[in-house]
Motif scaffolding. Structure first.
Motif, PDB file in Angstrom:
ATOM      1  N   ILE A 140      -2.085  26.749 -14.409  1.00 15.96           N
ATOM      2  CA  ILE A 140      -2.556  25.389 -14.684  1.00 15.96           C
ATOM      3  C   ILE A 140      -1.993  24.453 -13.629  1.00 15.96           C
ATOM      4  O   ILE A 140      -0.817  24.545 -13.269  1.00 15.96           O
ATOM      5  N   MET A 141      -2.841  23.565 -13.114  1.00 16.49           N
ATOM      6  CA  MET A 141      -2.388  22.536 -12.183  1.00 16.49           C
ATOM      7  C   MET A 141      -2.168  21.256 -12.992  1.00 16.49           C
ATOM      8  O   MET A 141      -3.133  20.618 -13.433  1.00 16.49           O
ATOM      9  N   PRO A 142      -0.911  20.893 -13.243  1.00 18.04           N
ATOM     10  CA  PRO A 142      -0.601  19.819 -14.211  1.00 18.04           C
ATOM     11  C   PRO A 142      -1.170  18.450 -13.857  1.00 18.04           C
ATOM     12  O   PRO A 142      -1.600  17.714 -14.751  1.00 18.04           O
ATOM     13  N   VAL A 143      -1.159  18.071 -12.584  1.00 17.19           N
ATOM     14  CA  VAL A 143      -1.682  16.747 -12.213  1.00 17.19           C
ATOM     15  C   VAL A 143      -3.177  16.679 -12.507  1.00 17.19           C
ATOM     16  O   VAL A 143      -3.673  15.705 -13.098  1.00 17.19           O
ATOM     17  N   ASN A 241       6.909  28.862 -13.634  1.00 19.12           N
ATOM     18  CA  ASN A 241       6.135  28.988 -12.405  1.00 19.12           C
ATOM     19  C   ASN A 241       5.098  30.105 -12.457  1.00 19.12           C
ATOM     20  O   ASN A 241       4.203  30.156 -11.619  1.00 19.12           O
ATOM     21  N   ASN A 242       5.229  30.997 -13.432  1.00 24.49           N
ATOM     22  CA  ASN A 242       4.222  32.048 -13.592  1.00 24.49           C
ATOM     23  C   ASN A 242       2.920  31.497 -14.143  1.00 24.49           C
ATOM     24  O   ASN A 242       1.878  32.144 -14.033  1.00 24.49           O
ATOM     25  N   TYR A 243       2.997  30.316 -14.736  1.00 28.58           N
ATOM     26  CA  TYR A 243       1.810  29.743 -15.388  1.00 28.58           C
ATOM     27  C   TYR A 243       1.441  28.358 -14.870  1.00 28.58           C
ATOM     28  O   TYR A 243       0.380  27.841 -15.214  1.00 28.58           O
ATOM     29  N   ILE A 244       2.296  27.744 -14.063  1.00 28.22           N
ATOM     30  CA  ILE A 244       2.023  26.401 -13.560  1.00 28.22           C
ATOM     31  C   ILE A 244       2.104  26.408 -12.039  1.00 28.22           C
ATOM     32  O   ILE A 244       3.030  26.955 -11.445  1.00 28.22           O
ATOM     33  N   TYR A 245       1.116  25.788 -11.411  1.00 22.96           N
ATOM     34  CA  TYR A 245       1.110  25.688  -9.952  1.00 22.96           C
ATOM     35  C   TYR A 245       1.543  24.292  -9.580  1.00 22.96           C
ATOM     36  O   TYR A 245       0.900  23.313  -9.973  1.00 22.96           O
TER      37      TYR A 245
END
Length: 245
Positions: A140-143, A241-245
């Motif tokens: 997931i890209m949080p921004v 970091n395994n799930y968030i870019y």
């Protein structure tokens, strides 16, 4: 090392006098300079102690310029998609842009250009690793997730156009769009169009802004080593970091 990096950055700014791309030649120089220069800097930053500097520079620059060339071609294919009103060409441009961006990222990470591939759709990022065993990772890209969430709550999601373009596209009748004469606006992973403004030229114009943002995702490679140190110290960061870019 500092002198080398300063020289590389100076060359980049000589090539990139302006962000406006008035013709294909200027656009080509712009895209390959971003790929080659930033790819070289990243490769030097991520250089292994036993590797020779000249080979690392050559690898980073050559792969970076290749990725830059592909991103340049993706924008030309996108233009053809608008001219021919063909959604297949728009998807072809997206895949080509993803390939070019992936190659640039690999260059900056000091990896072979085929090591990792990725494609972004809204806040969703799919990564395909090929180094040892083929593996698919979802991140997931949080921004972009924040902007997508706001768009879902304040605008109408256009499923049909999103499927045809591979981008998350919304429609809105917000008064600010009309007051400013804005027909479309792009945020990270999100495109919002004014109601009844769904034409090919406008949509591809907004997608270009997504591609321009992708041009600079290569800079994330500069933080690989610092993040690795943090991950070793705090294991929960590694899991995140395994799930968030």
């Amino acid at each position: 090392m500092k002198k080398i990096l300063l020289t590389i950055v100076s060359i980049f700014f000589l090539f990139n006098k302006s962000h406006s791309q008035s013709n294909d030649t200027e656009a080509l120089l712009y895209n390959i300079s971003i790929g080659g220069i930033f790819g070289t800097i990243g490769a030097i930053i991520n250089k292994k102690p036993y590797e020779k500097l000249d080979k690392v520079i050559l690898k980073g620059f050559s792969q970076g310029t290749l990725g830059g060339y592909l991103t340049f071609e993706s924008k030309r294919v996108l233009r053809l998609g608008a001219e021919n009103e063909d959604w297949k060409l728009i998807w072809a441009a997206k895949l080509l842009n993803a390939s070019g961006t992936s190659i640039k990222d690999n260059a900056a990470n000091n990896q072979n250009f085929w090591y990792k591939w990725h494609i972004n759709i809204g806040f969703n990022r799919l990564e395909f690793e090929t180094k040892n065993k083929f593996k698919v990772n979802y991140k997931i890209m949080p921004v972009a997730l924040v902007y997508n969430t706001l768009a879902f709550t304040q605008a109408k999601f256009n499923f049909d156009t999103s499927i045809k373009t591979g981008e998350l596209i919304f429609e809105s009748n917000d008064y600010r769009l009309y007051e400013t004469g804005t027909r479309g606006v792009t945020f990270p992973g999100t495109i919002i169009l004014r109601n009844n403004e769904k034409n090919y030229n406008l949509i591809t114009h907004e997608i270009i802004h997504i591609y321009q943002s992708n041009d600079f995702s290569i800079l994330n490679s500069y933080y690989v080593k610092p993040l690795e140190k943090i991950e070793k110290k705090y294991h929960f960061i590694n899991k995140i970091n395994n799930y968030i870019y």
